[in-house]
Enzyme design. Structure first.
Site, PDB file in Angstrom:
ATOM      1  N   MET F   1       0.656  -1.237  -0.055  1.00 26.23           N
ATOM      2  CA  MET F   1       0.104   0.127   0.172  1.00 26.23           C
ATOM      3  C   MET F   1       0.836   1.181   0.038  1.00 26.23           C
ATOM      4  SD  MET F   1      -2.953  -1.126   2.124  1.00 26.23           S
ATOM      5  CE  MET F   1      -2.106  -2.444   2.174  1.00 26.23           C
ATOM      6  N   PRO F   2       2.011   1.295  -0.996  1.00 30.30           N
ATOM      7  CA  PRO F   2       2.842   2.415  -0.816  1.00 30.30           C
ATOM      8  C   PRO F   2       2.186   3.644  -1.511  1.00 30.30           C
ATOM      9  CG  PRO F   2       3.966   0.423  -1.600  1.00 30.30           C
ATOM     10  CD  PRO F   2       2.515   0.341  -1.617  1.00 30.30           C
ATOM     11  N   TYR F   3       2.672   4.851  -0.827  1.00 32.33           N
ATOM     12  CA  TYR F   3       2.315   6.077  -1.851  1.00 32.33           C
ATOM     13  C   TYR F   3       3.797   6.690  -1.750  1.00 32.33           C
ATOM     14  CZ  TYR F   3       1.172  10.779  -2.412  1.00 32.33           C
ATOM     15  OH  TYR F   3       1.030  12.121  -3.213  1.00 32.33           O
TER      16      TYR F   3
END
Lengths: 72, 72, 72, 72, 72, 72
Positions: F1-3
């Site tokens: 779930m990286p941003y």
């Protein structure tokens, strides 16, 4: 209505774990003054948020800061 | 595909150390609903990230929040 | 004293170039209400900043959004 | 002069509390190389900052990540 | 190694479309000086990035800035 | 779930006004691959957002980039 975010490495200060509360106060006051002086921004709606980042989470020149300093 | 970042001071909640997990859940659900209702954004690709900031790291009116409240 | 940053792709709205001012108003009002309801935050010190990002500057699944949609 | 901010959930790694320092080093090196290869950016002025976010502070599909995984 | 992000509304300045280049220069110089004076940070690795935000994209008190001013 | 948020100066590319769409695609693909390889992150929930910043809005060494280059 400015919003200012200051990101620094978590180090230095009285215990080596980051700036003291007095130093943070100086940063907040200084940035708020600057925005009032240069752009006429109202201090009442000037937010300053300081983020302290662990040394191993900050990279420059492709290396974490800690490693970079050991290299030098 | 929205990305929402909520920055709040770390205070309040069950132990005074910030919002409870249930409150965070409400924030995440509420913002995601809002983006779907107003702009038709798909919840599956809506990210919400909450940052809790220590009181001494947040400034307004040129003062850290803690100092500001003591003044009032 | 919350600060909320909403990042969305620049699309949709009346002319396909992003949300209308009325939609932005709804987002700002909705997020501010939510923070007051859930955490008791004062609207007077709640900032909401909306960033509209060109489609070619937003990636998901390793592809720019525009390319991703053409693939589907 | 790029500045890259990587936000990830705080999990995984050697103790389940987030990536190891070696993994962070790989991320920093990899992003810096990429910016040099694709855009010719000088590593000396490329900053990479990694933020690790607690699972309960990250939402997707209107749910905190922790809750979302329990649902699946 | 500080990174400072200043977000302001796009207004004022010589043509009403935001600060002049000279004013931006003053902001950059002032913040960099402050970080050197208070925390001893090296100007060579101090980044300052100014974001100018359209009035309709900035909300306070649950209203876009433009609407808020008309109300007053 | 990286941003991941990549901030670069708006320059270079086919018309001197910033990276081409193909270069942006390479950045998005490269960062997404890196996060999958190093941390096992799912590309489907990896967001990459590129911000292009005007030269006069980016400072280093206390000077806007444009001025800094003329000095050298």
């Amino acid at each position: 209505m400015p919003y200012v975010n200051i990101k620094i490495t978590r180090e230095g200060g009285p215990d080596g774990l980051g700036p003291s509360n007095a130093e943070k106060h100086q940063l907040i006051a200084g940035v708020t003054d600057l925005l009032q002086t240069v752009l006429g921004k109202d201090p009442k709606t000037t937010f300053v948020v300081i983020d302290e980042v662990p040394l191993e989470n900050w990279g420059i020149s492709g290396l974490p800061v800690k490693t970079l300093r050991q290299t030098k």
